[in-house]
Write a protein that holds these residues in place. Structure first.
Motif: not given
Length: 89
Positions: A1-23
């Motif tokens: 999943m990618n998000v956009i840094n609002k200040k720089t306009g840079e697209e950043i790839e982020v990791a998936e959120t882990l559930t408690r069960e995953d952890i």
């Protein structure tokens, strides 16, 4: 999943959120691996030091680990020396 840094306009790839069960699963697998490796290491060391059978050494290594002793620690060698003394008697 990618998000956009609002200040720089840079697209950043982020990791998936882990559930408690995953952890919990990740932690459990790491702990099990560490326990298995510790018992194997202490078993081999005890077999080498005292000519114990595999079963005897595993039994002792498991007891050491359950009481908080880790491989190659000062406490491990102290207890291993005591086993040698007891075994020879």
């Amino acid at each position: 999943m990618n998000v956009i840094n609002k200040k720089t306009g840079e697209e950043i790839e982020v990791a998936e959120t882990l559930t408690r069960e995953d952890i919990e699963k990740i932690i459990r697998e790491a702990v099990e691996k560490t326990i298995d490796e510790s018992i194997k290491e202490m078993t081999l060391e005890l077999m080498t030091m005292h000519s114990l059978s595999l079963g005897e050494a595993q039994h002792i290594a498991t007891g050491f680990l359950l009481s908080g002793v880790t491989p190659k620690s000062e406490e491990f060698y102290k207890r291993a020396d005591n086993i040698k003394t007891a075994w020879e008697v």
